[in-house]
Motif scaffolding. Structure first.
Motif, mmCIF file in Angstrom:
data_model
loop_
_atom_site.group_PDB
_atom_site.id
_atom_site.type_symbol
_atom_site.label_atom_id
_atom_site.label_comp_id
_atom_site.label_asym_id
_atom_site.label_seq_id
_atom_site.Cartn_x
_atom_site.Cartn_y
_atom_site.Cartn_z
ATOM 1 N N LEU A 1 -27.634 3.762 -42.067
ATOM 2 C CA LEU A 1 -26.623 3.903 -43.108
ATOM 3 C C LEU A 1 -25.903 5.245 -43.014
ATOM 4 O O LEU A 1 -24.880 5.449 -43.675
ATOM 5 N N GLY B 1 -23.056 6.889 -54.557
ATOM 6 C CA GLY B 1 -23.370 5.637 -53.876
ATOM 7 C C GLY B 1 -24.457 5.748 -52.832
ATOM 8 O O GLY B 1 -24.774 4.753 -52.152
ATOM 9 N N ARG C 1 -26.088 1.221 -52.273
ATOM 10 C CA ARG C 1 -25.294 0.395 -51.358
ATOM 11 C C ARG C 1 -25.643 -1.081 -51.557
ATOM 12 O O ARG C 1 -26.783 -1.425 -51.869
ATOM 13 N N THR D 1 -31.665 1.754 -44.433
ATOM 14 C CA THR D 1 -31.791 2.949 -45.244
ATOM 15 C C THR D 1 -33.084 3.655 -44.829
ATOM 16 O O THR D 1 -33.576 3.444 -43.712
ATOM 17 N N ASP E 1 -20.241 -1.873 -49.299
ATOM 18 C CA ASP E 1 -20.905 -2.824 -48.417
ATOM 19 C C ASP E 1 -20.617 -2.499 -46.957
ATOM 20 O O ASP E 1 -20.166 -1.397 -46.617
ATOM 21 N N THR F 1 -26.561 -4.454 -43.968
ATOM 22 C CA THR F 1 -27.211 -3.284 -44.571
ATOM 23 C C THR F 1 -28.678 -3.594 -44.833
ATOM 24 O O THR F 1 -28.994 -4.456 -45.673
ATOM 25 N N GLU G 1 -20.449 8.767 -49.307
ATOM 26 C CA GLU G 1 -21.562 8.270 -50.123
ATOM 27 C C GLU G 1 -21.163 8.201 -51.586
ATOM 28 O O GLU G 1 -22.015 8.081 -52.462
ATOM 29 N N HIS H 1 -21.894 5.827 -42.432
ATOM 30 C CA HIS H 1 -20.818 5.690 -43.411
ATOM 31 C C HIS H 1 -20.095 7.018 -43.641
ATOM 32 O O HIS H 1 -20.707 8.095 -43.654
#
Length: 405
Positions: free
Chosen positions: A152, A336, A340, A218, A164, A278, A158, A155
């Motif tokens: 993750l 975030g 997620r 994660t 998504d 995810t 955050e 990304h």
């Protein structure tokens, strides 16, 4: 200072590289010529697992780190034929027949893979894009599916709650991603880890168009995790007494048991599910208070949780994520981080063990480690420092309003 995205990336990536998230396998296996350790038992096959409807030939690049052994055991229980590729002989005695091939992705030595075919390839350890390129040059047209275990951390922000798989990813801003090495990554891990993972995802799509599966986990937790980035809490709460707990308990957390991730990965191969997913749990929003109360209930040691505001922890230089594992204080920049969306993964069959099972199994694994290992948790605030912070917080609460310490 508030916890920033840069702080989080640096800490999370350092833990990943050092302790067994995907990049641990920079040195998978024992290199040829090195002294051979006696093989360790990899554990029994998981019970109650039905055979797959169709046995697969599965190639796992890696397989001896944190999640890999769980993949192997589950795949064997499902009746699949396993081949592992590592830099040397792996340190496990598998509970079934496993073919082992050797090579070195750092030097481009993938000769043992040439001329072979598999139904699926699972790439566990890769952060460097040239590892994907080299694998692609050998395996293109030779595998029916390429599963890349990402993170993750790819990304770009955050701050968005419920983001998504379609959320933007980080751009690589260096000179040439194919020239990045272990050494350059380790020297600048906070800036390079996420962008290189994102670039590796794109490279996978180049070589395996239409048959790539990208899984972005994660924080991976559970028995076997040498990073202790979740283990700290079952161990600490099992010890009992006064426990420093972060914030007011309302900040969200996300994590995934390595066994849930590993078993779902094998099922994704069986289903030939392509796309980006995810890999985060649990299956509902969980706060850090709910997590710690759940762990405490499982350990039943009677620990007393003392919730200390994030502002005071910052004053005391108690760091989120490392001193207080799993936890990140909510701010506009991090809102975030642990929220997620995992709806797509759940729809694709991702399931989760109960928190109590993860906690108890992790604690049992930790207690089975040698005494010297148990004496040195790799994450979490040290006992003496915890007592100091709790004492400082108790003293501050007793001060008259407006008084200065």
């Amino acid at each position: 200072m508030p916890t920033t995205r840069r702080d989080l990336l640096k800490t999370a990536a350092a833990g990943a590289l050092g302790f067994g998230l995907a990049p641990r396998a920079f040195a998978q296996g024992t290199p040829p010529g090195a002294p051979q350790r006696p093989p360790r038992q990899a554990g029994p096959l998981p019970g109650g697992v039905a055979p797959a409807s169709k046995p697969l030939r599965i190639l796992i690049l890696g397989g001896t780190g944190f999640t890999g052994p769980h993949q192997v055991r589950y795949a064997l229980a499902r009746g699949h034929k396993l081949t592992l590729f590592n830099r040397g002989r792996n340190p496990y005695m598998w509970p079934g027949e496993v073919e082992e091939l050797t090579g070195d992705r750092n030097t481009g030595d993938l000769k043992s893979l040439q001329g072979r075919e598999w139904d699926v390839c699972i790439d566990n350890p890769t952060t460097l894009p040239f590892w994907v390129r080299d694998a692609g040059q050998v395996l293109k047209g030779k595998v029916g599916q390429y599963i890349f275990i990402s993170t993750l951390s790819v990304h770009a922000t955050e701050s968005v709650v419920g983001a998504d798989e379609s959320a933007p990813v980080l751009d690589y801003k260096g000179t040439d991603p194919m020239k990045e090495t272990q050494e350059s990554l380790r020297a600048n891990v906070g800036a390079l880890y996420g962008p290189l993972k994102a670039r590796s995802e794109k490279e996978a799509e180049v070589w395996f168009p239409g048959i790539t599966t990208i899984i972005r986990p994660t924080l991976i937790v559970g028995p076997g995790d040498e990073s202790d980035r979740f283990t700290y809490w079952p161990v600490r709460l099992d010890r009992g007494g006064d426990v420093l707990a972060p914030g007011d308990g309302t900040d969200n957390v996300q994590f995934i048991d390595a066994r849930d991730l590993a078993e779902w990965t094998i099922r994704m191969a069986e289903a030939r599910a392509f796309g980006v997913f995810t890999g985060a749990g649990p299956g509902f929003e969980m706060t850090v208070m709910e997590m710690l109360l759940g762990v405490r209930a499982a350990t039943t040691a009677g620990a007393k949780l003392h919730w200390v505001p994030a502002s005071f922890l910052r004053e005391q230089k108690v760091r989120a994520w490392s001193d207080m594992p799993v936890w990140v204080p909510t701010s506009p920049e991090t809102a975030g981080f642990s929220r997620r969306s995992n709806r797509k993964a759940i729809a694709a069959g991702l399931t989760f063990r109960p928190l109590a099972q993860t906690a108890l199994d992790t604690l049992a694994w930790f207690k089975a480690q040698p005494p010297e290992r148990q004496a040195k948790l790799a994450a979490g605030i040290k006992p003496d420092r915890e007592r100091e912070v709790l004492a400082a917080w108790a003293a501050k609460k007793q001060m008259p309003a407006g008084a200065q310490p």
